[in-house]
Design an enzyme around this catalytic site. Structure first.
Site, PDB file in Angstrom:
ATOM      1  N   CYS A   2     -84.736  55.380 -48.961  1.00 23.99           N
ATOM      2  CA  CYS A   2     -84.026  56.858 -48.441  1.00 23.99           C
ATOM      3  C   CYS A   2     -83.966  56.794 -50.326  1.00 23.99           C
ATOM      4  O   CYS A   2     -83.416  57.525 -51.379  1.00 23.99           O
ATOM      5  CB  CYS A   2     -82.934  56.659 -47.674  1.00 23.99           C
ATOM      6  SG  CYS A   2     -83.054  56.328 -46.410  1.00 23.99           S
ATOM      7  N   ARG A  27     -89.435  56.443 -52.275  1.00 24.32           N
ATOM      8  CA  ARG A  27     -87.907  55.288 -51.735  1.00 24.32           C
ATOM      9  C   ARG A  27     -88.317  55.378 -50.098  1.00 24.32           C
ATOM     10  O   ARG A  27     -87.647  54.739 -49.488  1.00 24.32           O
ATOM     11  CB  ARG A  27     -87.387  56.573 -52.532  1.00 24.32           C
ATOM     12  CG  ARG A  27     -86.370  56.731 -53.664  1.00 24.32           C
ATOM     13  CD  ARG A  27     -85.231  57.205 -53.889  1.00 24.32           C
ATOM     14  NE  ARG A  27     -84.673  56.985 -53.588  1.00 24.32           N
ATOM     15  CZ  ARG A  27     -84.227  55.333 -54.121  1.00 24.32           C
ATOM     16  NH1 ARG A  27     -84.416  55.872 -55.714  1.00 24.32           N
ATOM     17  NH2 ARG A  27     -82.883  55.213 -54.108  1.00 24.32           N
ATOM     18  N   TRP A  75     -86.447  55.787 -45.531  1.00 25.88           N
ATOM     19  CA  TRP A  75     -87.181  53.738 -44.600  1.00 25.88           C
ATOM     20  C   TRP A  75     -85.646  53.790 -44.392  1.00 25.88           C
ATOM     21  O   TRP A  75     -85.069  53.052 -44.481  1.00 25.88           O
ATOM     22  CB  TRP A  75     -87.028  53.028 -46.267  1.00 25.88           C
ATOM     23  CG  TRP A  75     -88.289  52.123 -45.797  1.00 25.88           C
ATOM     24  CD1 TRP A  75     -89.218  52.167 -45.956  1.00 25.88           C
ATOM     25  CD2 TRP A  75     -87.098  51.226 -45.806  1.00 25.88           C
ATOM     26  NE1 TRP A  75     -89.594  50.833 -46.517  1.00 25.88           N
ATOM     27  CE2 TRP A  75     -88.915  50.050 -46.268  1.00 25.88           C
ATOM     28  CE3 TRP A  75     -86.084  50.331 -46.156  1.00 25.88           C
ATOM     29  CZ2 TRP A  75     -88.092  48.579 -45.990  1.00 25.88           C
ATOM     30  CZ3 TRP A  75     -86.190  49.111 -46.014  1.00 25.88           C
ATOM     31  CH2 TRP A  75     -86.772  48.073 -45.835  1.00 25.88           C
ATOM     32  N   ASN A 100     -77.854  56.826 -48.494  1.00 25.57           N
ATOM     33  CA  ASN A 100     -79.055  56.360 -49.078  1.00 25.57           C
ATOM     34  C   ASN A 100     -77.816  54.704 -48.903  1.00 25.57           C
ATOM     35  O   ASN A 100     -76.981  55.373 -49.263  1.00 25.57           O
ATOM     36  CB  ASN A 100     -79.357  56.264 -50.655  1.00 25.57           C
ATOM     37  CG  ASN A 100     -80.278  55.169 -50.741  1.00 25.57           C
ATOM     38  OD1 ASN A 100     -80.678  54.151 -49.671  1.00 25.57           O
ATOM     39  ND2 ASN A 100     -80.421  55.033 -52.012  1.00 25.57           N
ATOM     40  N   GLY A 101     -78.199  53.949 -48.573  1.00 20.26           N
ATOM     41  CA  GLY A 101     -77.953  52.749 -48.560  1.00 20.26           C
ATOM     42  C   GLY A 101     -77.473  51.762 -47.231  1.00 20.26           C
ATOM     43  O   GLY A 101     -77.986  52.179 -45.843  1.00 20.26           O
ATOM     44  N   GLU A 483    -100.348  37.794 -57.321  1.00 17.63           N
ATOM     45  CA  GLU A 483    -100.890  39.045 -57.974  1.00 17.63           C
ATOM     46  C   GLU A 483    -101.657  39.644 -56.763  1.00 17.63           C
ATOM     47  O   GLU A 483    -100.656  40.714 -56.559  1.00 17.63           O
ATOM     48  CB  GLU A 483     -99.922  39.227 -59.051  1.00 17.63           C
ATOM     49  CG  GLU A 483    -100.085  41.019 -59.420  1.00 17.63           C
ATOM     50  CD  GLU A 483     -99.108  41.835 -59.319  1.00 17.63           C
ATOM     51  OE1 GLU A 483     -98.024  41.302 -58.377  1.00 17.63           O
ATOM     52  OE2 GLU A 483     -98.746  43.038 -59.350  1.00 17.63           O
ATOM     53  N   LYS A 487    -101.397  42.793 -54.322  1.00 11.04           N
ATOM     54  CA  LYS A 487    -102.030  43.428 -54.232  1.00 11.04           C
ATOM     55  C   LYS A 487    -102.709  43.999 -53.226  1.00 11.04           C
ATOM     56  O   LYS A 487    -103.454  45.009 -52.691  1.00 11.04           O
ATOM     57  CB  LYS A 487    -102.334  44.202 -55.608  1.00 11.04           C
ATOM     58  CG  LYS A 487    -102.311  44.024 -56.772  1.00 11.04           C
ATOM     59  CD  LYS A 487    -101.112  45.284 -57.045  1.00 11.04           C
ATOM     60  CE  LYS A 487     -99.670  45.225 -56.436  1.00 11.04           C
ATOM     61  NZ  LYS A 487     -99.377  44.700 -57.552  1.00 11.04           N
ATOM     62  N   GLU A 490    -100.388  44.484 -49.395  1.00  8.86           N
ATOM     63  CA  GLU A 490     -99.190  45.692 -49.249  1.00  8.86           C
ATOM     64  C   GLU A 490    -100.185  46.663 -49.618  1.00  8.86           C
ATOM     65  O   GLU A 490    -100.080  48.034 -48.424  1.00  8.86           O
ATOM     66  CB  GLU A 490     -99.411  46.013 -50.445  1.00  8.86           C
ATOM     67  CG  GLU A 490     -99.451  46.192 -51.716  1.00  8.86           C
ATOM     68  CD  GLU A 490     -98.020  46.150 -52.799  1.00  8.86           C
ATOM     69  OE1 GLU A 490     -96.500  46.248 -52.624  1.00  8.86           O
ATOM     70  OE2 GLU A 490     -98.365  45.635 -54.273  1.00  8.86           O
ATOM     71  N   HIS A 506    -104.819  19.901 -50.296  1.00  8.10           N
ATOM     72  CA  HIS A 506    -103.659  19.448 -49.235  1.00  8.10           C
ATOM     73  C   HIS A 506    -103.182  20.168 -48.287  1.00  8.10           C
ATOM     74  O   HIS A 506    -101.631  20.435 -47.760  1.00  8.10           O
ATOM     75  CB  HIS A 506    -101.844  19.325 -50.866  1.00  8.10           C
ATOM     76  CG  HIS A 506    -102.385  18.551 -52.068  1.00  8.10           C
ATOM     77  ND1 HIS A 506    -102.355  16.927 -51.400  1.00  8.10           N
ATOM     78  CD2 HIS A 506    -102.766  18.869 -53.173  1.00  8.10           C
ATOM     79  CE1 HIS A 506    -102.546  16.864 -53.092  1.00  8.10           C
ATOM     80  NE2 HIS A 506    -103.482  18.159 -54.043  1.00  8.10           N
ATOM     81  N   LYS A 605     -91.526  52.558 -52.441  1.00  4.95           N
ATOM     82  CA  LYS A 605     -91.569  52.043 -53.689  1.00  4.95           C
ATOM     83  C   LYS A 605     -89.783  51.350 -54.732  1.00  4.95           C
ATOM     84  O   LYS A 605     -89.972  50.983 -55.108  1.00  4.95           O
ATOM     85  CB  LYS A 605     -91.532  53.151 -54.719  1.00  4.95           C
ATOM     86  CG  LYS A 605     -91.599  52.987 -56.443  1.00  4.95           C
ATOM     87  CD  LYS A 605     -93.103  52.075 -56.478  1.00  4.95           C
ATOM     88  CE  LYS A 605     -93.491  52.377 -57.870  1.00  4.95           C
ATOM     89  NZ  LYS A 605     -94.644  51.563 -58.035  1.00  4.95           N
TER      90      LYS A 605
HETATM   91  O1  M6R Z   1     -88.569  47.701 -58.806  1.00  2.02           O
HETATM   92  P1  M6R Z   1     -88.791  46.175 -58.771  1.00  2.02           P
HETATM   93  O2  M6R Z   1     -89.511  46.239 -59.925  1.00  2.02           O
HETATM   94  O3  M6R Z   1     -87.308  45.506 -59.040  1.00  2.02           O
HETATM   95  O4  M6R Z   1     -90.156  46.331 -57.590  1.00  2.02           O
HETATM   96  C1  M6R Z   1     -90.382  44.805 -57.475  1.00  2.02           C
HETATM   97  C2  M6R Z   1     -90.513  45.059 -56.174  1.00  2.02           C
HETATM   98  O5  M6R Z   1     -90.236  45.152 -54.970  1.00  2.02           O
HETATM   99  C3  M6R Z   1     -92.056  45.250 -56.752  1.00  2.02           C
HETATM  100  O6  M6R Z   1     -93.107  45.023 -57.568  1.00  2.02           O
HETATM  101  C4  M6R Z   1     -93.012  45.549 -55.337  1.00  2.02           C
HETATM  102  O7  M6R Z   1     -93.050  43.728 -54.889  1.00  2.02           O
HETATM  103  C5  M6R Z   1     -94.141  46.384 -55.363  1.00  2.02           C
HETATM  104  N1  M6R Z   1     -94.674  47.323 -53.659  1.00  2.02           N
HETATM  105  C6  M6R Z   1     -95.722  45.275 -55.481  1.00  2.02           C
HETATM  106  O8  M6R Z   1     -96.549  46.323 -55.686  1.00  2.02           O
END
Ligand code: M6R
Length: 610
Positions: A2, A27, A75, A100-101, A483, A487, A490, A506, A605
């Site tokens: 948020c 956020r 969020w 926020n929280g 990774e 990508k 997500e 396995h 984010k």
């Molecule tokens: O700000 P941070 O690097 O701590 O964030 C960690 C993850 O939330 C962040 O890398 C998330 O997995 C991304 N959406 C990946 O693309």
């Protein structure tokens, strides 16, 4: 998560609030709202489901006016995204609050407040805070006092902005566990979840600390602690380049940020390396003595940052020769681990506000680590402020929810750390010279890798209709595969899994058929022959292979196997170059699907809640 923003001014604030929210949308973006005090000091509120644009459209057709206000982009944690759950929440016609929280004891507080006659209109944890404040106003004339008394009862995390119709021209903020900054203007002052939100309004900020409360009027800002003592917080000037936050010529932030990687890497190296050496002095006076004492490393992070840490583990154990333990922050914080003597605790976080990572950092303060170091992209973040050492990456603001340039810049910092530690252990001067040379050449190699834009756009057509994909890698390229899979899933919502290629037989090999694209990462290293055997296992089961292969290997496309040649680079840095290729594949697949790839569904984010 948020985002919150608040303004107390002598000019109209609704547009300023909406602009701030647009910058905070990374956020959270499932609903948004605004509350202002109008010319008669009547509290007016508007809330909409969906992105901030919906709120902006609503205000365009039916405007609000006022010189004091707060706003929020949500969020959802407690309660579905709906107008009723959107912030600001109100206490009658008196108090409005954006939060926020997470209030962990909200159920007990709600029960108590209902007993006192409060009626709740949302399913949120937040609404109890505004009721607590509203009720405290029966005992005090001071809004600041009422907020202080209320937040003292909260367990969990909060950053809040509060206005009241009985206190015109006044805005109160408070933070504990969630970020909040104060922006200093001329004849107006602001609060926001981060400095970026206020970019067009000011470059002077107070970075509030844990337990701070702040009272703002158009001409004055005063900071207090929970014990009603005034505290002094100095202001900082934060430079922000105007072009940092636009999309430029790109359709999406993510695409722009993928293409900014050569600059992000160059900026992260700037001032830290000579032609042949890493400049230890560039890491601050305390760094040398900490590195001298370091005999082991624990790295804690989430998401992509965890994968960059996982790549670094191979570097540190191989090139330095000391143990490196890498853990997901949300697991680490609830596990009793063993701290090896001389251990350095490292957090990696783009935002510096990720709740689990921050909690892990706070947890280890008493656990016998030599020191804490954070690798971070945001100098004003909580993690930077709470760590003993900070190794900043210079990626510039990363707006796309999917991390790209922050990931590669993190790896650059991690390689610099590897060299600084390696020098104290098993790394020779020649190896350092070789690695520094390769790092300096990396921006050019990445420029070459970005030309894969064309071929990956074409390849995306093969993935766009698939429901699943498997990614394979070995050694330091296993986290690269992880990774790549993250990508893809997500932003395109295609289910993707990554495996160390040797694990395929396995169990997961059972999934392989013509409908399961298998994407493999083939660098030119010692594990190549092993990887080739694993790829044969896939072909023998009719699996379709897409192989990202080092250009020097001479792999050729053949029926069932599509080869994408990736520019060659020093073996240790190959994970960085291969990652860029996988980012492009994910980007083009999602772009072809037409998903909202800068703000994928259900995500945010900066994950500032547990
Ligand atoms: O700000 P941070 O690097 O701590 O964030 C960690 C993850 O939330 C962040 O890398 C998330 O997995 C991304 N959406 C990946 O693309």
């Amino acid at each position: 998560m948020c985002g919150i923003v608040g303004v107390v001014s002598t000019r109209q604030v609704p547009d300023l609030l909406v602009e701030g929210l647009q910058r905070l949308e990374y956020r959270g973006y499932d609903s948004a709202g605004i509350a202002v005090l109008d010319a008669n000091q009547v509290l007016k509120r508007r809330r909409t489901i969906g992105k901030v644009k919906e709120l902006a459209d609503s205000l365009r057709s039916d405007s609000l006016s006022g010189v004091t206000g707060i706003a929020h982009t949500r969020w959802a944690t407690h309660g579905v995204p709906s107008e009723g759950n959107a912030h600001p929440h109100v206490y009658g016609e008196t108090v409005a609050l954006a939060h926020n929280g997470i209030v962990e004891n909200h159920e007990a507080l709600r029960e108590e407040l209902v007993g006192l006659g409060s009626e709740f209109t949302s399913d949120t944890d937040t609404e109890v805070i505004v009721h607590l404040i509203g009720r405290e106003l029966a005992n005090t004339d001071s809004l600041l006092d009422a907020v202080r008394r209320a937040v003292k009862r909260l367990e969990g995390a909060f950053a809040i902005g509060v206005i009241s119709s009985r206190h015109p021209g006044r805005l109160i903020g408070a933070r504990k566990g969630s970020p909040l900054v104060v922006g200093l203007g001329h004849g107006e002052n602001f609060i926001a979840s981060d400095v970026l939100a206020l970019r067009s309004l000011t470059d002077r900020f107070i970075l509030l600390e844990e337990g701070d409360l702040v009272e703002l009027t158009p001409s004055d800002v005063s900071v207090w602690n929970l014990d009603d003592e005034s505290v002094v917080r100095s202001s900082v000037k934060v430079e922000m380049r105007v072009d940092d936050t636009g999309k430029g010529n790109f359709q999406h932030y993510m695409h722009k940020e993928i293409h900014q990687q050569p600059q992000a890497v160059a900026a992260t190296l700037e001032g830290r390396v000579t032609r042949h050496r890493v400049l230890e002095e560039a890491f601050g006076v305390r760094a040398s003595s900490v590195f001298d004492r370091t005999r082991a490393i624990t790295i804690v992070a989430c998401g992509s940052s965890y994968y960059s840490a996982s790549i670094a583990r191979y570097w540190i154990e191989d090139l330095v020769g000391i143990p490196c333990n890498v853990e997901i922050a949300s697991e680490f914080r609830y596990r009793r681990g063993v701290v090896l003597p001389g251990s350095l605790f490292v957090t990696i976080t783009q935002s510096g506000e990720t709740a689990d990572t921050l909690a892990a950092l706070r947890l280890v303060k008493e656990q016998g680590f030599e020191a804490s170091l954070t690798i971070c992209n945001v100098p004003t973040s909580t993690t930077v402020r709470e760590s003993d050492l900070a190794l900043m990456i210079q990626a510039g603001p990363e707006i796309g929810v999917a991390s790209t340039k922050a990931f590669t810049a993190q790896l650059v910092d991690l390689m610099l750390l590897t060299i600084l530690l390696g020098r104290r252990h098993r790394m020779s001067e020649d190896t350092e010279r070789e690695l520094v040379g390769a790092l300096r050449g990396l921006p050019d190699v990445l420029e070459e890798a970005l030309k894969l834009d064309v071929v990956t756009r074409k390849l995306a057509q093969r993935l766009v209709d698939k429901h699943h994909a498997l990614f394979l890698g070995r050694g330091a390229h296993y986290p690269v595969a992880l990774e790549g899979a993250l990508k893809l899933k997500e932003i395109s919502y295609i289910h993707a899994e990554a495996l160390p290629a040797g694990e395929l037989k396995h169990g997961p090999l059972a999934l392989v058929d013509a409908e399961m694209p298998v994407i493999a990462v083939a660098p030119n290293n010692d594990l190549l022959e092993k990887l080739k055997s694993n790829l044969q296992e896939v072909r023998a089961r009719g699996g379709e292979l897409i192989v990202f292969a080092d250009e020097t290997l001479g792999f050729r496309t053949e029926p069932g196997v599509t080869v994408v040649e990736v520019p060659s680079v020093h073996e240790a840095l190959a994970p960085i170059v291969f990652t860029v290729a996988l980012q492009l594949l994910a980007y083009h697949t999602a772009a072809l699907k037409g998903t909202d790839l800068d703000q994928p569904r259900n995500l945010a984010k900066s994950v500032t809640v547990e």
